[in-house]
Write an enzyme that holds these catalytic residues in place. Structure first.
Site, short mmCIF file in Angstrom:
data_model
loop_
_atom_site.label_atom_id
_atom_site.label_comp_id
_atom_site.label_asym_id
_atom_site.label_seq_id
_atom_site.Cartn_x
_atom_site.Cartn_y
_atom_site.Cartn_z
N GLU A 1 -115.43 -88.20 54.87
CA GLU A 1 -115.55 -88.97 56.11
C GLU A 1 -115.05 -90.40 56.03
OE1 GLU A 1 -118.32 -87.97 54.23
OE2 GLU A 1 -119.81 -89.56 54.19
N ASN A 2 -114.24 -90.78 55.04
CA ASN A 2 -113.77 -92.17 54.93
C ASN A 2 -113.60 -92.79 56.32
OD1 ASN A 2 -113.07 -91.48 52.10
ND2 ASN A 2 -111.46 -90.32 53.13
N GLU B 1 -117.36 -84.26 59.83
CA GLU B 1 -116.76 -85.51 59.34
C GLU B 1 -116.67 -86.56 60.45
OE1 GLU B 1 -116.78 -85.58 56.31
OE2 GLU B 1 -116.59 -83.49 55.75
ZN ZN Z 1 -120.91 -84.79 54.86
#
Ligand code: ZN
Length: 1011
Positions: free
Chosen positions: A400-401, A434
């Site tokens: 998930e940056n 995400e």
């Molecule tokens: Zn996660």
């Protein structure tokens, strides 16, 4: 490798200016392009906000007064919960406090005898809180030809208490000699430029904790801000962590590369020296210097591109908001891109040219999920852009940056015409997961890795809610999510004494890696879902918004979350409930309860009791002590016969309680945990089980599909635990020939898969196959190979065909073979949901050229599709073919390292593959440890896979011998917890065979005798 100092290059980042042009007097940063969080309503000034708040408060107070009188009548659930939970919280609070194990978070200094600031002793793997970073100015220069990168970082930090050393995280970075430390000044800007040159000697490294220590000749002063400039050089990671390179063959045979990063949970230290813990949030101004013709991406949009003197390009990015190290991302690629503007945010998908056509689903579904999740959060997405990029190689399905979400190609890309229903459901869930993290992880972050569950439970829950919102007809929340392998498996693992509380205790680095497990991801989701059901979905949502608003750009603990939800209950409903008291036993002790309901058919009283549910009867002696005594407050939503519309709820506190259900007839069944809203199992007296079985046989549709699945799942596990006869569990399955819903079949076939593994080397296996076939055939005749439109029906079709063929049904195998032949020889299309079965059967029944064809399809096939071919290659009765398959899987030029773990999953699913895989795993142990034990997911998954079929004392002995001989190699790494889990699971399997085999054998003989 010795430091290669001659290779340090001139960096663009200035000499220790610490990004001064960005800072205000508090050391905070003005971020061009970044929105501070705002409610989704129109922005307004402070005065207007104050007036609005006062007005809203007045309205709320008045509304609350009204609601207080109305509420008890309006909501059975909450009023019951209120009365059940209130009034006894004082005594439990003390228990709750004792049960909370905050991770140690203190300075690691040893005070010197004279009381001055002492020397560091790394007694703890945690950073001291003497210094806190404010801003990183970071430049990276990947150099593909030397398989390495150079970096320069200027860290601007504030001193919170005087210290003579600076402790940072740094792993495998060759640090240049010329480290510069400059005092920028005090928080108010005074004293800038004073006291440079405090550093003494070389940096020291303490490898087990990844610490780099810089010794100073005088103390840093409290409240002062400093700037530290470090230049370094490092190799790209070959383990898909930190910064790594993937090469791929592009069109026209050209080789291209992607530089990508994966920094979770503690990989930032592999890319730049930093304070690598989630609570050390800072702003980042990033520059990536790269070859012309390639594009660099990071969390924020590009600010400018500048050619460098050496013929490269420096891409400068805008400064990020305050964020944690694990969310920073870097990409250099030559990918295609498509963008849309959604709610003022530029939403883009990226992939390499060759697979770019398959990005449309991610763009369509992603933008819809983004809009839903932004609305749900109540807070505008704070960055100007969000990129979803499909990488040829990634250690995890998704990451998930912030602003730059990375995915494995197979988990983001799909061709809607060729993807199976479960693949499209899985990809939608991962994309939603995400995107949800952009708020629940990135904007508000867990305090430390013991609170990993906080971000994961919300990402899972919201991914389901998003899918429900976009495709309500699929019933993701109430049905499909209860049939996922992860949900079913976590209920199994959490019934072993090797499980752990959702709120994990992190004692060392291996605990961080091992905490990335099903408990953190799925039990947490199930328990929070239970809470959501109790407080109501609207209150839950407004509590979550409150939680995000209060802790935006900061970190949070569980109590912050419960406080926000308690407040939402109070303001929205006028109800005062101490959610912490209710949740703590679910969060702070491992396991879950089994509720036993025993009816008195004369008095119509139902006695209820709770005990911890454990799969092995002896396990109770191996449970660690718990301040809650393995008791829970259990919401029991129950129903009887024709009273399904409005099921009442009762919260069971203490070990026992009773219900008086005078309206319930003696010939009516009672069923608890309706819609499986609670995380527990239920047992009944034998007569009630008989009534339930009778109902299923007469008209199973009276009981909902998710409840039918739950009854069967509970019964089989109760039998494993010795709490119910296995024959009751088997009797529950006898109605299945009439079952046409996916969820009960999915759950049953998974359970039957376990029974089949246990019986695979016994004389009863033939009867088991016959029985399953007997139940499946009417379904097969109904849906067979025909096209169907409904998502649920397609999922069912895929499961039924796979099962029937794998249990040896001749008609199924022959049809699958003919579809396969037509496909290979004449290019005839196979409908996507039939492919897993058809490929499996076709390859298993083919010759060597068929296998080579499948192998080529895997190597050259499109994403997702190639994994089906990989699975098909495990279908054989020849042991040597499986051995060759596993050998090939170790060669990264043939099989990417992430797919190797998949290979073992498929080999173990072959009845002859279990022992071969276990042997191979032991022989190549060193390779596996080296490759996988330093990261999350893969080592854990591999150990679970190669041991899951163990069912004899002999297996247990071998497992224990292997663990004893290799324990040391996993210190500080991932995997040991899974070995301990495997020991317990094997003991459960051994016990299962001892107690159930004779009964099953006899039951199966009778069940198939008339056939
Ligand atoms: Zn996660």
């Amino acid at each position: 490798m010795p430091p290669q100092k001659d290779r340090f290059v001139n960096f663009i980042v200035g000499p220790s200016k610490g990004g001064e042009n960005h800072h205000d007097q508090d050391g905070e940063i003005h971020m061009a392009g970044v929105r501070m969080y705002t409610a989704k309503s129109t922005p307004c000034n402070r005065l207007a906000v104050a007036i609005a708040v006062i007005a809203v408060c007045l309205v709320l107070i008045l509304t609350a007064c009204l609601l207080v009188t109305l509420f008890a009548r309006q909501s059975t659930q909450c009023s019951n919960l209120t009365s059940e939970l209130d009034g006894n919280s004082a005594g439990d609070k003390d228990v709750a406090n004792r049960g909370t194990q905050e991770p140690e978070f203190g300075p690691i200094t040893t005070p010197a005898s004279n009381g001055s600031v002492g020397n560091p002793h790394p007694r703890s793997f945690r950073l001291p809180i003497t210094l806190k970073p404010l801003h990183y100015e970071l430049e990276l220069r990947p150099d593909i030809s030397s398989n390495s990168f150079a970096g320069a970082v200027v860290i601007r930090f504030q001193c919170y208490s005087p210290t003579r050393f600076i402790l940072l995280h740094s792993t495998e970075l060759d640090i240049a000699d010329s480290i510069e430390l400059t005092e920028v000044g005090q928080g108010d800007g005074r004293g800038a430029g004073e006291a440079p040159g405090l550093l003494t000697g070389e940096p020291e490294f303490f490898t087990p904790y990844a610490f780099m220590k810089l010794q100073l000749d005088g103390p840093l002063k409290k409240g002062h801000i400093y700037s530290l400039k470090i230049r370094y050089h490092a190799k790209f990671s070959d383990k898909l962590m930190g910064l790594y390179v993937s090469k791929y063959e592009a069109n026209h045979g050209k080789t291209k590369y992607v530089v990508a990063s994966f920094l979770s949970p503690n990989g930032a230290r592999l890319v730049f020296p930093c304070f690598d813990e989630p609570s050390f949030k800072a702003n980042y101004t990033i520059t990536i210097v790269h070859e012309q013709g390639y594009t660099a991406l990071s969390n924020m949009p590009e600010e400018k591109r500048v050619p460098t003197k050496d013929g490269l390009v420096a891409t400068h990015f805008m400064t990020t908001p305050k964020m944690s190290t694990y969310l920073v991302a870097f990409i250099v690629c030559d990918f295609w891109q498509e963008s849309r503007t959604v709610d003022n945010t530029r939403f883009s998908v990226w992939a390499r040219e060759e697979v770019f056509n398959d990005t449309l689903f991610a763009l369509e579904y992603g933008t819809r999920a983004f809009t839903f999740l932004e609305d749900y959060s109540g807070l505008e997405y704070p960055l100007p852009k969000i990129d979803l990029i499909a990488l040829p190689q990634s250690i995890a399905a998704g990451m998930e940056n912030w602003g730059l979400l990375t995915f494995k190609e197979s988990h983001m890309l799909l061709d809607p015409n060729e993807a199976s229903s479960d693949t499209s459901q899985e990809i939608a869930t991962i994309i939603g997961h995400e995107i949800a993290h952009q708020w629940y992880s990135n904007l508000v972050t867990q305090e430390y890795w013991g609170e990993l569950w906080m971000k994961e439970c919300f990402a899972n829950l919201l991914a389901y809610l998003a899918l429900d919102h976009i495709h309500p007809e699929r019933n993701m929340m109430d049905e499909l999510s209860l049939a996922t392998e992860e949900f079913l498996r976590v209920m199994l693992l959490d019934a072993l004494p090797t499980s752990h509380a959702i709120q994990g205790t992190i004692n060392d680095i291996s605990d961080i890696l091992n905490n990335f497990d099903l408990t953190s991801y799925y039990k947490s989701e199930a328990v929070v879902r239970m809470l959501r059901y109790l407080v109501g979905s609207d209150v839950f949502q407004s509590g979550m918004t409150k939680f995000l608003q209060t802790h935006a750009y900061s970190n949070a603990k569980a109590t912050d979350l419960w406080d926000a939800l308690s407040e939402a209950l109070r303001t929205d409903r006028g109800t005062r409930i101490n959610i912490t008291d209710f949740m703590d036993p679910w969060m702070l002790q491992m396991g879950y309860p089994v509720v036993t309901m025993t009816r008195d058919y004369q008095t119509r009283i139902v006695e209820m009791s709770q005990e911890p549910f454990l799969l092995h009867p002896d396990a109770i002696n191996r449970l660690p002590s718990s301040p809650y005594g393995y008791q829970w407050r259990i919401p029991i939503l129950y129903s009887y016969a024709d009273q399904l519309a409005q099921p009442p709820i009762h919260v069971l506190r203490g070990t026992s309680g009773s219900l008086s259900v005078q309206e319930m007839g003696t010939d009516q069944w009672i069923l608890a945990n309706m819609k499986r809203t609670g995380f527990y199992r239920t047992n009944y007296d034998e007569a009630n089980w008989d009534l339930l079985i009778k109902q299923l046989r007469e008209d199973h549709t009276v009981i909902s599909a998710s409840n039918r699945a739950m009854l069967i799942d509970d019964a089989f596990h109760l039998a494993t635990a010795g709490r119910l006869s296995i024959t009751v569990a088997l009797n529950l399955t006898t109605y299945l020939h009439k079952e046409r819903e996916y969820v009960p079949w999915k759950v049953t076939l998974q359970l039957m898969g376990y029974v089949a593994r246990m019986l695979s080397f016994t004389s009863s296996y033939g009867n088991l196959k016959k029985y399953i076939e007997q139940q499946l055939l009417p379904v097969y005749r109904d849906i067979g190979w025909n096209h169907t439109d409904s998502h649920g029906a397609r999922l069912l079709q895929g499961e039924v065909l796979k099962a029937l063929c794998s249990y040896g049904n001749e008609d199924c195998i022959s049809k699958a073979n003919s579809l396969f032949k037509n496909h290979v020889e004449h290019g005839k299309r196979i409908p996507p949901d039939l492919k897993p079965c058809v490929y499996q059967v076709g390859v298993a029944n083919g010759n060597s050229s068929t296998r080579e064809y499948a192998w080529e399809q895997y190597r050259s096939g499109t994403t997702g599709e190639n994994l089906l071919w990989l699975a098909s290659l495990a279908g054989t009765t020849e042991p040597w073919l499986l051995c060759r398959f596993m050998e090939r899987s170790l060669d990264p030029s043939l099989v990417p390292v992430v797919d190797t773990v998949e290979v073992f999953k498929h080999v173990v699913n072959n009845p002859i593959g279990g022992y071969l895989a276990w042997n191979f795993f032991r022989q190549h142990w060193d390779i596996f440890v080296e490759r996988y034990s330093g990261g999350i997911f893969l080592m854990n998954g591999l150990i679970d896979t190669v041991t899951k079929w163990f069912s004899t004392d002999f297996h247990l002995k071998e497992l224990r011998e292997f663990i004893a001989g290799n324990e040391l190699s996993l210190i500080g790494k991932a995997g040991m917890k899974n070995f301990r889990q495997a020991e317990e699971t094997t003991a459960v399997n051994v016990h299962w065979m001892e107690t159930n085999y004779e009964d099953i054998k006899q039951w199966l003989e009778e069940a198939v005798s008339g056939d």
